[in-house]
Scaffold this motif. Structure first.
Motif, PDB file in Angstrom:
ATOM      1  N   PRO A  27       0.764  -1.205  -0.070  1.00  0.00           N
ATOM      2  CA  PRO A  27       0.044  -0.096  -0.308  1.00  0.00           C
ATOM      3  C   PRO A  27       0.716   1.407   0.117  1.00  0.00           C
ATOM      4  N   GLN A  28       1.908   1.189   0.371  1.00  0.00           N
ATOM      5  CA  GLN A  28       2.941   2.292   0.780  1.00  0.00           C
ATOM      6  C   GLN A  28       3.617   2.781  -0.693  1.00  0.00           C
ATOM      7  N   PHE A  29       3.794   1.251  -1.325  1.00  0.00           N
ATOM      8  CA  PHE A  29       4.493   1.444  -2.599  1.00  0.00           C
ATOM      9  C   PHE A  29       3.319   2.135  -3.741  1.00  0.00           C
ATOM     10  N   VAL A  30       2.226   1.718  -3.565  1.00  0.00           N
ATOM     11  CA  VAL A  30       1.120   2.596  -4.198  1.00  0.00           C
ATOM     12  C   VAL A  30       1.099   3.968  -4.145  1.00  0.00           C
ATOM     13  N   ALA A  31       1.057   4.300  -2.694  1.00  0.00           N
ATOM     14  CA  ALA A  31       1.291   5.771  -2.379  1.00  0.00           C
ATOM     15  C   ALA A  31       2.268   6.462  -3.113  1.00  0.00           C
ATOM     16  N   LEU A  32       3.634   5.720  -2.813  1.00  0.00           N
ATOM     17  CA  LEU A  32       4.691   6.518  -3.291  1.00  0.00           C
ATOM     18  C   LEU A  32       4.619   6.778  -4.649  1.00  0.00           C
ATOM     19  N   THR A  33       4.179   5.835  -5.743  1.00  0.00           N
ATOM     20  CA  THR A  33       4.160   6.134  -7.208  1.00  0.00           C
ATOM     21  C   THR A  33       3.185   7.422  -7.423  1.00  0.00           C
ATOM     22  N   LEU A  34       2.458   7.758  -6.433  1.00  0.00           N
ATOM     23  CA  LEU A  34       1.487   8.911  -6.557  1.00  0.00           C
ATOM     24  C   LEU A  34       2.036  10.360  -5.981  1.00  0.00           C
ATOM     25  N   GLN A  35       3.137  10.079  -5.172  1.00  0.00           N
ATOM     26  CA  GLN A  35       3.751  11.230  -4.609  1.00  0.00           C
ATOM     27  C   GLN A  35       4.610  11.875  -5.547  1.00  0.00           C
ATOM     28  N   HIS A  36       5.081  10.925  -6.440  1.00  0.00           N
ATOM     29  CA  HIS A  36       5.953  11.530  -7.634  1.00  0.00           C
ATOM     30  C   HIS A  36       5.361  11.696  -8.985  1.00  0.00           C
TER      31      HIS A  36
END
Lengths: 130, 99
Positions: free
Chosen positions: B83-92
């Motif tokens: 879930p954090q991986f998914v969020a990380l792709t959206l932060q960039h």
């Protein structure tokens, strides 16, 4: 947000599993997967003839069930698939081959589908390597 | 526009990590997964290079790949789940996988 996910690795590769776990987490997080595109050796991850050892994860089957359950737009690159012997019934008949290994919920189509997905999604995430 | 770079190959097998570190911009992120997490092996030059990266660059490692290899992760690097991986792709703004 809309994701497009491209997988470049076969079912026995850790990358195929990682892509699946990412896709599951994306849907669980309320996001949309607008298209899956299996490219290069990733076409093997869509094969219905993969037989995994009993003590190993059957990633190809997990992908198949995931795509069917969520009714995802799941595209296998036709040029990459044909050169690797992954055909659907129509292509097997066209080229007079004895077996087909790509069937629903997967569709064989071209790179244009990846291009279109890249235009329409918020993020393209590619998985490959080890 | 920041980019999240995703590495999956061991830094001891090819030069992807070295090339990537040269390319990172101030607000970029780097996610290590698969064999790329071997870059975190204590006492190696790759681990030292990562610890010397500017603090504005986010350094991440996929938790399950770290656990599978029994690695000690330096404080500088944040372990993340899917879930954090998914969020990380959206932060960039962009995501670049080093295939």
């Amino acid at each position: 947000m809309k994701f497009a996910i491209a997988l470049h690795a076969p079912a026995h590769s850790p990358a195929a599993r990682r892509a699946l776990r990412f896709a599951e987490a994306a849907l669980a997080g309320g996001h949309e997967i607008m298209r899956l595109f299996f490219y290069q050796d990733g076409v093997h991850s869509a094969s219905s003839t993969v037989v995994s050892p009993q003590d190993e994860l059957d990633t190809a089957r997990q992908w198949r069930e995931f795509v069917a359950q969520h009714q995802l737009d799941a595209v296998v690159c036709i040029a990459a698939a044909l050169r690797r012997g992954e055909l659907n019934t129509e292509e097997a008949q066209r080229y007079q081959r004895s077996a087909a290994s790509i069937d629903a919920p997967w569709a064989l189509s071209g790179l244009g589908q990846l291009h279109e997905a890249i235009q329409q999604c918020d993020r393209l995430i590619c998985f490959g390597g080890h | 526009m920041s980019t999240l770079h995703i590495l999956t190959h061991s830094p001891f097998a090819d030069s992807r990590l070295a090339s990537c570190l040269r390319l990172l911009s101030a607000d970029d992120g780097l996610l290590l997964c698969g064999d790329a997490v071997y870059a975190l092996q204590n006492g190696t030059r790759t681990c030292e290079a990562l610890e010397l990266m500017p603090s504005s660059i986010g350094l991440y490692a996929l938790q399950e790949d770290v656990q599978a290899r029994a690695l000690q992760v330096p404080e500088r690097v944040q372990c993340i789940d899917y879930p954090q991986f998914v969020a990380l792709t959206l932060q960039h703004a962009k995501v670049n996988s080093w295939l």
